[in-house]
Structures are given as structure tokens and as C-alpha cells.
Enzyme design. Structure first.
Site, PDB file in Angstrom:
ATOM      1  CG  ASN A  10      -0.223   0.152   2.520  1.00 27.89           C
ATOM      2  OD1 ASN A  10       1.004   0.043   2.569  1.00 27.89           O
ATOM      3  ND2 ASN A  10      -0.959   0.388   3.595  1.00 27.89           N
TER       4      ASN A  10
ATOM      5  CB  VAL B 264      -1.512  -6.905   4.338  1.00 28.90           C
ATOM      6  CG1 VAL B 264      -0.737  -7.098   3.057  1.00 28.90           C
ATOM      7  CG2 VAL B 264      -0.691  -6.141   5.377  1.00 28.90           C
TER       8      VAL B 264
ATOM      9  CB  SER C 251       5.652  -4.572   9.054  1.00 30.47           C
ATOM     10  OG  SER C 251       5.861  -3.848  10.261  1.00 30.47           O
TER      11      SER C 251
ATOM     12  CG  ASN D  11      -6.502 -10.093   6.689  1.00 27.46           C
ATOM     13  OD1 ASN D  11      -7.498 -10.672   7.121  1.00 27.46           O
ATOM     14  ND2 ASN D  11      -6.365  -8.782   6.737  1.00 27.46           N
TER      15      ASN D  11
ATOM     16  CE1 TYR E 284       8.814  -3.755  12.676  1.00 33.48           C
ATOM     17  CE2 TYR E 284      10.525  -4.175  14.304  1.00 33.48           C
ATOM     18  CZ  TYR E 284      10.043  -4.284  13.009  1.00 33.48           C
ATOM     19  OH  TYR E 284      10.800  -4.921  12.046  1.00 33.48           O
TER      20      TYR E 284
ATOM     21  CE  LYS F 226       7.622  -7.218  11.880  1.00 29.86           C
ATOM     22  NZ  LYS F 226       7.417  -7.732  10.512  1.00 29.86           N
TER      23      LYS F 226
ATOM     24  NE  ARG G 154      14.726   0.486   8.273  1.00 32.40           N
ATOM     25  CZ  ARG G 154      14.230  -0.529   7.564  1.00 32.40           C
ATOM     26  NH1 ARG G 154      14.415  -1.758   7.984  1.00 32.40           N
ATOM     27  NH2 ARG G 154      13.553  -0.317   6.443  1.00 32.40           N
TER      28      ARG G 154
END
Ligand code: NAD
Ligand code: UDP
Length: 319
Positions: free
Chosen positions: A32, A57, A75, A104, A150, A154, A191
Site C-alpha cells: 500500500n 494487508v 510492515s 489475513n 512494532y 511481531k 534507520r
């Protein structure tokens, strides 16, 4: 195989699509664009074996063609709150991609009788009290801390994956990815590798969050993709660490990038920018990856950085 890759327009997802296509598979990419970049897939337009779906998703996923495997990579993945792509700015999206997105994808696998591979993370170990981190370590995670959206998404995704494995006998795999870098990371991803490389190429001082003594173990993308492909073809259902075993401090990492780029602007210390619960030390124990997959990383840090710097130079219009 017919393979669905979620997060296909991202850094790892796009490299994964390339590898799967090179192996002769038919690939369905889904994204997306919340943190991804359409340019990461532009070279695949016109490739008859690649189909792209723009889709979130977190919403019900419908693929009409028969699938043999789903690789769930969608993600947000950057912890940097200064970046618009950082998960601290995408809290709910991050939780939904890890929780609803995983649910999903598992549902799609059940409907298609397909195997499933989850992109998990070293972050499930939190700020680890065990070093290096083995897959048996349960982790040290703050459920409401600044990285929790996050880490906990996970961890939930791993638990849900194992629940589908035990309850529905679904053919699942979990890879725990440690810091990976390379071409196709966003320049403004936030990052540490893209941040330092773009700062160095702009001749700016590199921003050290904290005192730079915290460590990471950096893996070049090609090595990681090789390990993921081997895991996909394996029969291993319990989590497997993939990353590089060479640990480096953030300070050493910054100095290496300044040396390789010829940046003379040095470093600037920004203790206040360090996100809470930032792990002090991180290094994967790769024993399982090595024995189960016959895999070990091959690209050393400087070689990987030189390839990344070359990509960023071009991407930033400097070459
Ligand atoms: P990235 O941000 O480049 O790629 C993530 C992709 O997922 C982007 O294209 C984004 O648009 C897409 N996405 C996010 N939410 C979505 C949604 N709801 N629906 C559809 N698409 C969505 O990051 P990356 O480094 O390529 O990370 C890919 C995966 O690997 C992530 O799941 C991440 O948690 C995991 N991972 C990466 C690393 C690393 O070092 N690169 C380490 C550990 C785990
Ligand atoms: N970091 C830094 N300067 C930056 C970006 C990050 O010193 O410009 C530090 C960050 O605080 C962390 C390490 O580098 O200790 C790795 O951060 P990254 O965002 O790459 O991901 P993490 O491994 O923390 O998930």
C-alpha cells in the site's frame, strides 16, 4: 510456485520478488506504499511473471489465482521518530500490519493450502539480557514502551503463526531478521545505515544517538535473501535467526561510513534522539541457520557499504 509477497515495494520485499522471479516462480506483489517506493518495482513492469496489487494487508486479501506460498513482509520497519516512515509515527498501521495483516495472510494460506513465511525481527528479543541472541531466548520487551507497537505486533504475529501451525497444521516458517541494509532502502527511511550514508554524501556530520557504544550486527541484503529463500524451501517450522555475526558499535559504523565516503564533517552526538528501550547490544546466534540451512553470510560490512553508497549516490543524483 505461485508466490504472494506482501511489502513488495519495500526494501526487502522488492529484492525478494527479484530473487523469486530469477528462480522461475510466478510472483504476486502486494503493497500500500505506506513506507515503500513504486520505483523499487519499476524494473518489473512488463514482466509477464509479475503481478502487482495495491492493497492494505490489514484488510481482507483476495487472490483469485492458486497460491503455493505467501511471504509476509508488509510492515513499517524503521524505529526513527524523526522519519515520516518511522513506526513511532505509524503506530496503529504497524500494529495492524503485524496483527491483522498476519491473520489475513494465514487465512489466504489456509484457503489455498499454501505455505507461509513470516518476516519477524530481532526486536522480539527487545533490549536483550542474553548475548548473542539464540532463538530460545524469550526476550526483554516493554509492552507499552516506545517500540512496543512494532515489537508486540511481531511477537503476536509469531504466536499466531505457531497457532496456525499447531491448530490447522499449516506449513509455516518464521525468520527473525537482524539489521539488514543495502540498495533500495529509502534515503529518508531513518534507520542508521541510510541515515548515515545520506548524511555522509551530503557532507554533513553523522548523527550519533546516545554515545554510540550501542552495538548492531549488520547484514548485507543479498546474504539475507539467500537465507530466506533456503528457509522457504526447508521444512523448518520454528523461528530461525538470519543476520550477520559480526558486531560493531554505532560509533565504529559511523566512522567506517565517513572513511568510505571521504566525508570530513565528522560526527555530532544527539543523546536526546535515542529512542527509549533502544537495545544496547544485538548479535544473532546463527547456529540454527547454519546447521538447518547450510547458510552463512558472505558479504563483509565494507563491501556491502560500498555497494549501498554507490546506490545512494545515484539515487540522490550525485553520480
Ligand atoms: P520497508 O519499509 O522498506 O518495507 C516494508 C513494505 O511494507 C513497504 O513497501 C510498505 O509500504 C509495506 N507495507 C507496510 N504496511 C503495509 C500494509 N498494511 N499493507 C501493504 N503494504 C504495507 O522495510 P523493510 O526493511 O523492507 O522490511 C520488510 C519486512 O522485514 C518488515 O516486516 C520488517 O519488519 C522486516 N524486518 C526488516 C529488517 C531489516 O533490517 N530491514 C529487520 C527485521 C525485520
Ligand atoms: N542511530 C544513530 N543515528 C541515526 C540513526 C540511528 O545513532 O541517525 C542508532 C539508533 O539509536 C540505534 C542504532 O543506530 O541504536 C540502530 O538504529 P536503527 O534505526 O537502524 O534500527 P534498530 O536496530 O534500533 O531497530
Amino acid at each position: 510456485m505461485n508466490i504472494l509477497v506482501t511489502g513488495a515495494a519495500g526494501f526487502l520485499g522488492s529484492h525478494l520478488c527479484d530473487r523469486l522471479l530469477a528462480e522461475g516462480h510466478r510472483v504476486f506483489g502486494m503493497d500500500n506504499f505506506v513506507t515503500g517506493d513504486p520505483q523499487n518495482l519499476s524494473h518489473l513492469s512488463g514482466n509477464g511473471k509479475f503481478t502487482f496489487f495495491e492493497h492494505d494487508v490489514s484488510n481482507y486479501i483476495n487472490v483469485n489465482e492458486k497460491l503455493d506460498a505467501v511471504l509476509h513482509f508488509a510492515s513499517p520497519a524503521s524505529p526513527n521518530p524523526a522519519s515520516p516512515y518511522g513506526y513511532p509515527n505509524l503506530r496503529i498501521q504497524t500494529m495492524k500490519a503485524g496483527a491483522l495483516g498476519t491473520h489475513n495472510c494465514l487465512g489466504v494460506c489456509r484457503a489455498h493450502g499454501a505455505r507461509f513465511l513470516l518476516a519477524s525481527t530481532s526486536e522480539i528479543y527487545g533490549d536483550p539480557l542474553e548475548h548473542p541472541q539464540r532463538e530460545t531466548y524469550w526476550g526483554h520487551v516493554d509492552p507499552i514502551g516506545p517500540r512496543s507497537m512494532y515489537d508486540e505486533a511481531k511477537r503476536f504475529a509469531e504466536a499466531l503463526t505457531m497457532s496456525y501451525f499447531y491448530t490447522h497444521k499449516l506449513d509455516t516458517r518464521i525468520v527473525r531478521i537482524f539489521n539488514t541494509f543495502g540498495p533500495r532502502m529509502r534515503v529518508d527511511d531513518g534507520r542508521v545505515a541510510p541515515n548515515f550514508v545520506q548524511q555522509a554524501l551530503h557532507s554533513e556530520p553523522l548523527t550519533i544517538f546516545g554515545d554510540g557504544s550501542q552495538t548492531r550486527s549488520f547484514c548485507y541484503v543479498d546474504d539475507l535473501i539467500e537465507g530466506i529463500y533456503r528457509l522457504l524451501l526447508s521444512d523448518e517450522h520454528l523461528p530461525v535467526n538470519l543476520g550477520n555475526g559480526t558486531e560493531t558499535s554505532i560509533l565504529e559504523f559511523a566512522e567506517t561510513i565517513n572513511r568510505l565516503t571521504g566525508n570530513r564533517s565528522g560526527l555530532v552526538y544527539q543523546p536526546e534522539s535515542r529512542l527509549g528501550n533502544d537495545p544496547e547490544r544485538r548479535r544473532p546466534d546463527l547456529t540454527r541457520a547454519n546447521s538447518l540451512l547450510g547458510w552463512e553470510p558472505k558479504v563483509d560490512l565494507e563491501t556491502g557499504l560500498l555497494r549501498t553508497i554507490d546506490y545512494f549516490r545515484k539515487k540522490m543524483g550525485l553520480a
